[in-house]
Every structure is written in C-alpha cells, then in structure tokens.
Write an enzyme that holds these catalytic residues in place. Structure first.
Site, PDB file in Angstrom:
ATOM      1  N   SER A   1       0.798  -1.236   0.000  1.00  0.00           N
ATOM      2  CA  SER A   1       0.000   0.000   0.000  1.00  0.00           C
ATOM      3  C   SER A   1       0.825   1.279   0.000  1.00  0.00           C
ATOM      4  O   SER A   1       0.246   2.354  -0.193  1.00  0.00           O
ATOM      5  CB  SER A   1      -0.935   0.016   1.204  1.00  0.00           C
ATOM      6  OG  SER A   1      -2.028  -0.820   0.954  1.00  0.00           O
TER       7      SER A   1
ATOM      8  N   LYS B   1       0.263   3.274  -2.976  1.00  0.00           N
ATOM      9  CA  LYS B   1      -0.917   4.140  -3.150  1.00  0.00           C
ATOM     10  C   LYS B   1      -0.525   5.614  -3.152  1.00  0.00           C
ATOM     11  O   LYS B   1      -1.143   6.430  -3.834  1.00  0.00           O
ATOM     12  CB  LYS B   1      -1.942   3.859  -2.046  1.00  0.00           C
ATOM     13  CG  LYS B   1      -2.561   2.453  -2.150  1.00  0.00           C
ATOM     14  CD  LYS B   1      -3.364   2.092  -0.903  1.00  0.00           C
ATOM     15  CE  LYS B   1      -3.979   0.705  -1.034  1.00  0.00           C
ATOM     16  NZ  LYS B   1      -4.542   0.199   0.234  1.00  0.00           N
TER      17      LYS B   1
ATOM     18  N   TYR C   1      -3.242  -2.715 -10.382  1.00  0.00           N
ATOM     19  CA  TYR C   1      -3.141  -2.523  -8.924  1.00  0.00           C
ATOM     20  C   TYR C   1      -2.218  -3.565  -8.292  1.00  0.00           C
ATOM     21  O   TYR C   1      -1.346  -3.232  -7.486  1.00  0.00           O
ATOM     22  CB  TYR C   1      -4.545  -2.577  -8.313  1.00  0.00           C
ATOM     23  CG  TYR C   1      -4.556  -2.549  -6.807  1.00  0.00           C
ATOM     24  CD1 TYR C   1      -4.251  -1.372  -6.118  1.00  0.00           C
ATOM     25  CD2 TYR C   1      -4.847  -3.692  -6.064  1.00  0.00           C
ATOM     26  CE1 TYR C   1      -4.242  -1.344  -4.730  1.00  0.00           C
ATOM     27  CE2 TYR C   1      -4.847  -3.671  -4.681  1.00  0.00           C
ATOM     28  CZ  TYR C   1      -4.543  -2.492  -4.015  1.00  0.00           C
ATOM     29  OH  TYR C   1      -4.520  -2.469  -2.642  1.00  0.00           O
TER      30      TYR C   1
ATOM     31  N   TYR D   1      -4.434   3.889   7.684  1.00  0.00           N
ATOM     32  CA  TYR D   1      -5.802   3.367   7.778  1.00  0.00           C
ATOM     33  C   TYR D   1      -6.442   3.701   9.117  1.00  0.00           C
ATOM     34  O   TYR D   1      -6.356   4.838   9.561  1.00  0.00           O
ATOM     35  CB  TYR D   1      -5.844   1.836   7.551  1.00  0.00           C
ATOM     36  CG  TYR D   1      -4.800   1.349   6.602  1.00  0.00           C
ATOM     37  CD1 TYR D   1      -4.908   1.635   5.247  1.00  0.00           C
ATOM     38  CD2 TYR D   1      -3.687   0.641   7.032  1.00  0.00           C
ATOM     39  CE1 TYR D   1      -3.934   1.211   4.364  1.00  0.00           C
ATOM     40  CE2 TYR D   1      -2.722   0.221   6.156  1.00  0.00           C
ATOM     41  CZ  TYR D   1      -2.853   0.506   4.826  1.00  0.00           C
ATOM     42  OH  TYR D   1      -1.893   0.095   3.974  1.00  0.00           O
TER      43      TYR D   1
ATOM     44  N   VAL E   1       1.394  -3.521   3.801  1.00  0.00           N
ATOM     45  CA  VAL E   1       1.461  -4.810   4.503  1.00  0.00           C
ATOM     46  C   VAL E   1       2.738  -5.601   4.187  1.00  0.00           C
ATOM     47  O   VAL E   1       2.975  -6.648   4.785  1.00  0.00           O
ATOM     48  CB  VAL E   1       0.221  -5.705   4.278  1.00  0.00           C
ATOM     49  CG1 VAL E   1      -1.016  -5.114   4.930  1.00  0.00           C
ATOM     50  CG2 VAL E   1      -0.005  -5.998   2.808  1.00  0.00           C
TER      51      VAL E   1
HETATM   52  N1  GLN Z   1      -1.942  -5.411  -1.939  1.00  0.00           N
HETATM   53  C1  GLN Z   1      -2.530  -5.270  -0.651  1.00  0.00           C
HETATM   54  C2  GLN Z   1      -4.039  -5.434  -0.715  1.00  0.00           C
HETATM   55  O1  GLN Z   1      -4.628  -4.971  -1.629  1.00  0.00           O
HETATM   56  C3  GLN Z   1      -2.168  -3.937  -0.091  1.00  0.00           C
HETATM   57  C4  GLN Z   1      -2.752  -3.703   1.280  1.00  0.00           C
HETATM   58  C5  GLN Z   1      -1.871  -2.967   2.230  1.00  0.00           C
HETATM   59  O2  GLN Z   1      -0.656  -2.857   2.056  1.00  0.00           O
HETATM   60  N2  GLN Z   1      -2.469  -2.493   3.304  1.00  0.00           N
HETATM   61  O3  GLN Z   1      -4.641  -6.029   0.122  1.00  0.00           O
END
Ligand code: GLN
Length: 316
Positions: A61, A64, A200, A252, A270
C-alpha cells in the site's frame, strides 16, 4: 544520526516478534519477520541508514501514495477526486462496507484499497518501451519509472515488481475483486475490471528498500523538489495533497493514533514498509514485516514515533 538510527533498529528488533507477517497474501508470510531497516534522507541529499535498509520488499500500500502523485500529475485533480473522496474512514484498509452504505457514492480516499483501485484504473500507459505489453503492464511500467525518479534511482537501476508476490496476490484477491466489481457497478471504473486489478497488483508488488522510501519521503518533505538534485519533480499542490491524505488516512484505522504519537504524514504497506515526510526536514523510510492487527509495521511505527520525538519532527 547514524548512531540514533542504529539504536532504534536495535530497540525494534526486540519488538518484532510482537507482530506477524501478513499471510492473506501467501507469499508475504514467507518473509523473515525479524528484518528491521531504517533510513533518513535529509534536505542536502545525504542518506543515513541502519539495519536492513537495503533489503528490498514489496511496497504494497505504500504504492498508493506514489500512484496518487503520478495520476495527479498526469491527469489532474478533477480526474481523481471526481471518483475518490478525501476523507478518512476509520475502517480497515480492505473494507467494502461504505461503498454501499455511504451517500458519497465513491471510495472515501485513495489510501484504502477501494480508492487505490480507482486510482490504478487512471494510471496512464508508459509512452515508450511498452510495445507489445498488455495494458496493465504498460500502466505499471509507467508508474515504475515515475517511482524510480521519485526515489532518486539512477536510470540503470530500474524498479521491478516481485513476480511471486504479484502472482500470490492475484490468485487470492477475492476481496479486492469484490471491491473492484462493486466500483464498476457504481460507474467508477472505466474499461476492463480485471485490467484495473492487474495494474493494482503490479503496483503493490513493486520492490523498493527503506533507503528508496526515505528519498521519496524527502521529495514530499520539500514539496516536490528533489533534495539530491534540486530538480522539481512534482507540483507543490501534488506534494501537499499526497501528504495531507497520508496524514489523515496513511495508516488506515491507525492513522489517528500514529498522528498523535508521531505527528508525521506517513504511508504504510502490509509488506512492512512505511514512508514518512517531515516538512523541510527529512524523509524517512522504515521496514519491518511483522505487522500489528491493523496491518502496520510494529518496528516501523515504533521507530517513527521515537525518531519524531528525538528529532522533534512533529508537523502537527
Ligand atoms: N496489496 C494489498 C491489498 O490490496 C495492499 C494492502 C496494504 O498494504 N495495506 O490487500
């Protein structure tokens, strides 16, 4: 500085067993949970590092924040914010519930999966060198070269994606698929749903290290001017939008707590990475794949909170 970073890495190695690697993407469970790296990039282009700061990991993430910056630069604010909001949710990163219950009619922000899948659908295709590549690959290639520039990588040191992590996520992504199809139903995804998902997954599996994240953080900290070269790589407005959304939504449903304790705009993933930007001071990159229950790195959040207190980096 190096000594301080070493101390924080040492402290965090003791904490790492307090969390576990993400396992819902099976390939991430294979990463050594004891790894810990920290890097700080200052306003003169110097880099300070400790621990496993050159171990590459999938940024998940953290991508993002990069994708948002790139799409804002390439397509403009209206293209993004007509389809994604700017507000925090307080929900887990992969939550689907508000897509139906909210009157907003679009994902709350670009830092949760729903918003990020919309942003991925807006990624432009790489202009050169993508001949014959599928559309998602060409879009991810464009993002990868932008990320390489934003991290101050030389032209010979291209950013790559981890094929194993990519395939692992792609094969198990029932929830993200559900989110994407719901977005399609809401009229927020143009074109093929699977292609937006591919783009993605490719962006999430990009491999960087903590030193890369620190340099990219310093680019944001200096409002889009790269401290290592003096070159403007992002509009001031782009850097400010990305930092503001990092501050409110970057961790988050842990964003508020992190803000209180670290006072820094930051984005976690993550894979265990966190990118942070301390205004006109420095960028910080951390790595520690053992996660807390909200999906944020245990070592990373600890080190960033400690570093912010030690160096008085509170922006808030
Ligand atoms: N690729 C992971 C997902 O879509 C990214 C989530 C994350 O890093 N919080 O679940």
């Amino acid at each position: 500085m190096k000594e301080l970073l070493e101390t924080l890495v040492r402290e965090s190695r003791a904490l790492a067993p307090g969390g576990a690697c993400a396992s819902y993407i099976p390939a991430l469970a294979a990463v050594d949970p004891g790894l810990v790296g920290l890097a700080l990039a200052d306003g003169e282009g110097h880099l300070f590092e400790a621990g496993d700061s050159r171990v590459r990991f999938s940024i998940q993430s953290v991508s993002k924040a990069f994708a948002l910056a790139y799409v804002l630069e390439e397509r403009g604010e209206d293209a993004v914010f007509s389809r994604v909001g700017k507000e925090p949710t307080g929900d887990p990163f992969n939550s689907i519930i508000r897509l139906e219950t909210s009157r907003l009619g679009k994902p709350y922000n670009p830092m949760i999966n729903a918003g990020a899948i919309v942003v991925a659908s807006l990624l432009p295709e790489a202009v050169a060198g993508s001949g014959g590549a599928s559309e998602p690959s060409a879009r991810a290639a464009g993002l990868r070269s932008f990320v390489g520039r934003a991290c101050g990588r030389g032209s010979g040191d291209a950013v790559t994606s981890d094929e194993t992590v990519y395939a692992s996520e792609r094969g198990t992504a029932n929830r993200n698929r559900s989110i994407a199809w719901f977005l399609k139903e809401l009229g927020l995804l143009d074109g093929d749903v699977e292609e937006s998902l591919e783009a993605y997954f490719l962006q999430c599996s990009m491999l960087l290290d903590a030193a890369d994240l620190a340099r990219a953080g310093s680019l944001l900290a200096y409002d889009g001017v790269a401290p290592w070269s003096g070159e403007r790589l992002l509009a001031v407005r782009t850097a400010r939008i990305v930092k503001s959304l990092m501050a409110t939504c970057g961790l988050y449903d842990g964003s508020g707590e992190f803000g209180v304790d670290a006072g820094l705009p930051a984005k976690s993933g993550v894979g265990g990475g966190i990118l942070a930007a301390a205004k006109r001071r420095c960028g910080i990159g951390s790595f520690g794949p053992a996660l807390d229950p909200r999906g944020n790195s245990v070592a990373g959040t600890h080190m960033l909170k400690r570093l912010s207190a030690e160096l008085d980096l509170f922006a808030l």
